[in-house]
Design a protein around this motif. Structure first.
Motif, short mmCIF file in Angstrom:
data_model
loop_
_atom_site.label_atom_id
_atom_site.label_comp_id
_atom_site.label_asym_id
_atom_site.label_seq_id
_atom_site.Cartn_x
_atom_site.Cartn_y
_atom_site.Cartn_z
N ARG A 1 -6.53 20.79 29.59
CA ARG A 1 -6.22 19.50 30.22
C ARG A 1 -4.47 19.31 30.66
O ARG A 1 -4.26 18.75 31.68
CB ARG A 1 -6.89 18.27 29.35
CG ARG A 1 -6.67 16.99 30.20
CD ARG A 1 -7.21 15.70 29.32
NE ARG A 1 -6.92 15.86 28.00
CZ ARG A 1 -5.57 15.13 27.40
NH1 ARG A 1 -4.95 14.69 28.28
NH2 ARG A 1 -5.55 15.35 26.21
N VAL A 2 -3.78 19.58 29.67
CA VAL A 2 -2.46 19.34 29.54
C VAL A 2 -1.91 20.11 30.81
O VAL A 2 -1.08 19.83 31.35
CB VAL A 2 -1.58 19.37 28.14
CG1 VAL A 2 -0.30 19.38 28.15
CG2 VAL A 2 -2.45 18.15 27.27
N SER A 3 -2.37 21.34 30.41
CA SER A 3 -1.84 22.46 31.71
C SER A 3 -2.11 22.36 32.87
O SER A 3 -1.36 22.00 33.75
CB SER A 3 -2.34 23.68 31.23
OG SER A 3 -1.82 24.23 29.95
N ARG B 1 -0.92 20.26 38.22
CA ARG B 1 -1.15 19.17 39.50
C ARG B 1 0.27 18.38 39.74
O ARG B 1 0.64 18.16 40.97
CB ARG B 1 -2.12 18.27 39.28
CG ARG B 1 -2.61 17.19 40.02
CD ARG B 1 -3.91 16.38 39.79
NE ARG B 1 -4.07 16.14 38.15
CZ ARG B 1 -5.11 16.83 37.42
NH1 ARG B 1 -5.75 17.80 37.92
NH2 ARG B 1 -5.03 16.41 35.94
N GLU B 2 0.84 18.04 38.76
CA GLU B 2 2.00 17.09 39.27
C GLU B 2 3.32 18.14 39.82
O GLU B 2 3.82 17.64 40.81
CB GLU B 2 2.73 16.57 37.61
CG GLU B 2 1.86 15.59 37.23
CD GLU B 2 2.19 15.19 35.74
OE1 GLU B 2 3.12 15.63 35.39
OE2 GLU B 2 1.54 14.27 35.26
N LEU B 3 3.16 19.41 39.42
CA LEU B 3 4.09 20.25 39.95
C LEU B 3 3.77 20.49 41.46
O LEU B 3 4.64 20.51 42.31
CB LEU B 3 4.18 21.64 39.06
CG LEU B 3 5.05 22.79 39.84
CD1 LEU B 3 6.47 22.38 39.88
CD2 LEU B 3 4.94 24.00 39.23
N ARG C 1 4.57 17.69 43.64
CA ARG C 1 6.06 17.54 43.91
C ARG C 1 6.38 18.36 44.95
O ARG C 1 7.00 18.17 45.99
CB ARG C 1 6.74 17.60 42.68
CG ARG C 1 6.83 16.41 41.58
CD ARG C 1 8.00 16.43 40.73
NE ARG C 1 7.82 17.46 39.91
CZ ARG C 1 7.16 17.71 38.76
NH1 ARG C 1 6.74 16.41 38.37
NH2 ARG C 1 7.22 18.49 38.00
N GLN C 2 5.85 19.70 44.93
CA GLN C 2 6.13 20.68 45.94
C GLN C 2 5.63 20.29 47.18
O GLN C 2 6.38 20.37 48.19
CB GLN C 2 5.47 21.88 45.25
CG GLN C 2 6.46 22.74 44.25
CD GLN C 2 5.85 23.77 43.89
OE1 GLN C 2 4.60 24.23 44.03
NE2 GLN C 2 6.34 24.67 43.14
N GLN C 3 4.51 19.65 47.39
CA GLN C 3 3.84 19.28 48.55
C GLN C 3 4.57 18.29 49.09
O GLN C 3 4.86 18.34 50.61
CB GLN C 3 2.30 18.92 48.47
CG GLN C 3 1.40 20.05 48.18
CD GLN C 3 1.32 20.88 49.71
OE1 GLN C 3 1.75 22.31 49.40
NE2 GLN C 3 0.84 20.36 50.61
N LYS D 1 8.96 14.61 52.15
CA LYS D 1 9.02 13.18 51.67
C LYS D 1 9.70 13.47 50.41
O LYS D 1 9.99 14.31 49.68
CB LYS D 1 7.26 12.87 51.13
CG LYS D 1 6.41 12.71 52.09
CD LYS D 1 5.04 12.51 51.78
CE LYS D 1 3.97 12.39 52.84
NZ LYS D 1 2.71 12.21 52.29
N LYS D 2 10.29 12.12 49.97
CA LYS D 2 11.11 11.83 48.59
C LYS D 2 9.91 12.07 47.69
O LYS D 2 8.88 11.36 47.68
CB LYS D 2 11.96 10.53 48.54
CG LYS D 2 12.86 10.51 49.48
CD LYS D 2 13.61 9.31 49.36
CE LYS D 2 14.89 9.21 50.31
NZ LYS D 2 15.71 8.11 49.95
N VAL D 3 10.40 12.77 46.58
CA VAL D 3 9.63 12.77 45.27
C VAL D 3 10.23 11.69 44.27
O VAL D 3 11.12 11.70 43.84
CB VAL D 3 9.87 14.19 44.82
CG1 VAL D 3 9.17 14.23 43.33
CG2 VAL D 3 9.46 15.11 45.70
N LYS D 4 9.24 10.90 43.72
CA LYS D 4 9.57 9.95 42.84
C LYS D 4 8.71 10.17 41.63
O LYS D 4 7.52 10.43 41.64
CB LYS D 4 9.22 8.51 43.14
CG LYS D 4 9.50 7.56 42.19
CD LYS D 4 9.22 6.30 42.64
CE LYS D 4 9.78 5.02 41.85
NZ LYS D 4 8.93 4.85 40.82
N VAL D 5 9.42 10.70 40.69
CA VAL D 5 8.74 10.94 39.14
C VAL D 5 8.56 9.62 38.59
O VAL D 5 9.48 8.87 38.29
CB VAL D 5 9.59 11.92 38.56
CG1 VAL D 5 9.01 12.32 37.12
CG2 VAL D 5 10.07 13.08 39.35
#
Length: 149
Positions: free
Chosen positions: A52-54, A59-61, A64-66, A72-76
Motif C-alpha cells: 500500500r505504501v509503495s 502514484r504520487e510520483l 507529479r511526472q504527468q 502544469k505546476k506541481v503542488k506537493v
C-alpha cells in the motif's frame, strides 16, 4: 574457522511471521510484564502495508511526472508533523497483533487497534513509541538465534 556456525541452515535465518517485545521501563530499562506481539516482515499484514505504501508513493510520483509533462505546476501537499506521526502509528498498529493487558491508573487497558493507537500517539509515552519503532526497524527482532555456534 573458529567461531563459525556449523551446519548453517539458511532457512533458520528467515524472519518469523511473529515476534514479541517485552516493554522495558523507561528509566530502569528493566523488562516489564507488558508484552506486545507484532507481525514479521513476511506476514500478510506487513506485506499488504508495504504494498500500500509503495503504491501510494508510485502514484504520487506518477501524478507529479504527468503534471510536469502537461506543463502544469506541481503542488506537493504538505503534511503536519502530527499527520505524519499519525500515519506512522497507523502503520505500526497494522503490524501489531496484540499486547497483554496493562494498568493505566485504576483502568486496565486491553488490546484493540484503537487502544494501541492511543497509547502510541500519547506524547507522555514517547518512550513506548521509541521502543516499538526500534524493535520493528530491526530485522533481527524477527529472526530466531541459532542454537549451533
Amino acid at each position: 574457522m573458529k567461531d563459525t556456525i556449523e551446519d548453517f541452515d539458511l532457512g533458520a535465518a528467515d524472519a518469523q511471521d511473529e515476534a514479541t517485545l517485552a516493554i522495558k521501563h523507561p528509566t530502569t530499562d528493566k523488562p516489564t510484564t507488558w508484552v506486545w506481539s507484532f507481525y514479521g516482515p513476511g506476514h500478510p499484514n506487513t506485506v499488504a502495508l508495504a504494498d500500500r505504501v509503495s503504491k501510494q508513493a508510485l502514484r504520487e510520483l506518477y501524478d507529479r511526472q504527468q503534471s510536469r509533462l502537461n506543463g502544469k505546476k506541481v503542488k506537493v501537499d504538505e503534511k503536519s508533523l502530527e499527520e505524519l506521526r499519525a500515519e506512522q502509528v497507523d502503520s505500526i498498529v497494522q503490524r501489531t497483533k496484540s499486547f497483554t493487558p496493562v494498568k493505566l491508573g485504576a483502568e486496565t487497558i486491553t488490546f484493540t487497534p484503537d487502544a494501541a493507537r492511543d497509547l502510541l500517539l500519547d506524547r507522555k509515552k514517547g518512550w513506548l513509541y521509541k521502543q516499538v519503532t526500534d524493535f520493528l526497524a530491526e530485522d533481527a527482532s524477527f529472526i530466531q538465534p541459532s542454537g549451533k555456534t
